[in-house]
Design a protein around this motif. Structure first.
Motif, PDB file in Angstrom:
ATOM      1  N   TRP A 150       0.834  -1.203   0.000  1.00 21.59           N
ATOM      2  CA  TRP A 150       0.000   0.000   0.000  1.00 21.59           C
ATOM      3  C   TRP A 150       0.864   1.247   0.000  1.00 21.59           C
ATOM      4  O   TRP A 150       0.540   2.240  -0.658  1.00 21.59           O
ATOM      5  CB  TRP A 150      -0.953   0.001   1.185  1.00 21.59           C
ATOM      6  N   GLY A 181       1.128   4.231  -3.020  1.00 18.03           N
ATOM      7  CA  GLY A 181       0.927   5.638  -2.688  1.00 18.03           C
ATOM      8  C   GLY A 181       2.057   6.536  -3.162  1.00 18.03           C
ATOM      9  O   GLY A 181       1.953   7.751  -3.086  1.00 18.03           O
ATOM     10  N   SER A 182       3.129   5.954  -3.668  1.00 16.23           N
ATOM     11  CA  SER A 182       4.249   6.758  -4.176  1.00 16.23           C
ATOM     12  C   SER A 182       4.105   6.936  -5.684  1.00 16.23           C
ATOM     13  O   SER A 182       3.413   6.188  -6.355  1.00 16.23           O
ATOM     14  CB  SER A 182       5.582   6.074  -3.866  1.00 16.23           C
ATOM     15  N   ALA A 234       2.804   3.956  -8.110  1.00 14.26           N
ATOM     16  CA  ALA A 234       1.549   4.201  -8.814  1.00 14.26           C
ATOM     17  C   ALA A 234       1.756   4.212 -10.328  1.00 14.26           C
ATOM     18  O   ALA A 234       0.924   3.699 -11.081  1.00 14.26           O
ATOM     19  CB  ALA A 234       0.931   5.516  -8.348  1.00 14.26           C
ATOM     20  N   SER A 253      -4.907   7.740  -7.488  1.00 15.29           N
ATOM     21  CA  SER A 253      -4.714   9.031  -6.850  1.00 15.29           C
ATOM     22  C   SER A 253      -5.856   9.354  -5.880  1.00 15.29           C
ATOM     23  O   SER A 253      -5.628   9.811  -4.760  1.00 15.29           O
ATOM     24  CB  SER A 253      -4.604  10.118  -7.917  1.00 15.29           C
ATOM     25  N   THR A 289      -5.667   7.168  -2.791  1.00 15.17           N
ATOM     26  CA  THR A 289      -4.655   7.687  -1.872  1.00 15.17           C
ATOM     27  C   THR A 289      -5.193   8.892  -1.111  1.00 15.17           C
ATOM     28  O   THR A 289      -4.983   9.028   0.092  1.00 15.17           O
ATOM     29  CB  THR A 289      -3.376   8.068  -2.643  1.00 15.17           C
TER      30      THR A 289
END
Length: 114
Positions: A7, A11-12, A16, A51, A54
C-alpha cells in the motif's frame, strides 16, 4: 512479499506509475490490438483511481486534497505514459526491430500505444 507492491508503494509516484503501466498493458493485452486506442483512457482512469484512493486515506489533509488528487493523477498518468513522448515531435519513427523482422510481427505484450 517485501518485493511485491505494498500500500505504501502504491501511494508513491514510482509505485503508482508502475502499477498504472502494468495494469494498462495487461488489460490492453487481454483486449487485443483493437484495444490499443483504449489503453490511454484505461491508463488515465487507473491513474486517477489510484490518486483518489490515496487521497481518500489521507486523513490529515483538508478538502483541497480532492483537487490535488486530480493533478496527482495526471502526474501518475504522465509518468506511466512517458512525458517525453507526449509531443509528436519527440517520438521516434516506429520501425521494426531486428527481432520483429526475424519473426515478422510486432511484440505481443508490450508495444507503444502513444
Amino acid at each position: 512479499m517485501n518485493d511485491l507492491f505494498t500500500w505504501a508503494a502504491l501511494g508513491s509516484l514510482t509505485g503508482a506509475s508502475a502499477a498504472t503501466l502494468l495494469a494498462t498493458n495487461v488489460i490492453g493485452g487481454l483486449i487485443g490490438p483493437s484495444g490499443d486506442k483504449a489503453r490511454k483512457w484505461i491508463a488515465l482512469g487507473f491513474a486517477l483511481l489510484l490518486s483518489y484512493l490515496t487521497a481518500a486515506f489521507a486523513t490529515d489533509a483538508g478538502p483541497e486534497k480532492w483537487v490535488i488528487a486530480f493533478f496527482n493523477g495526471l502526474v501518475i498518468f504522465s509518468a506511466a505514459l512517458g512525458v517525453n513522448q507526449l509531443p509528436p515531435g519527440n517520438r521516434q519513427a516506429t520501425q521494426a526491430s531486428p527481432t520483429q523482422l526475424a519473426q515478422g510481427h510486432e511484440p505481443r505484450f508490450v508495444r507503444s500505444w502513444v
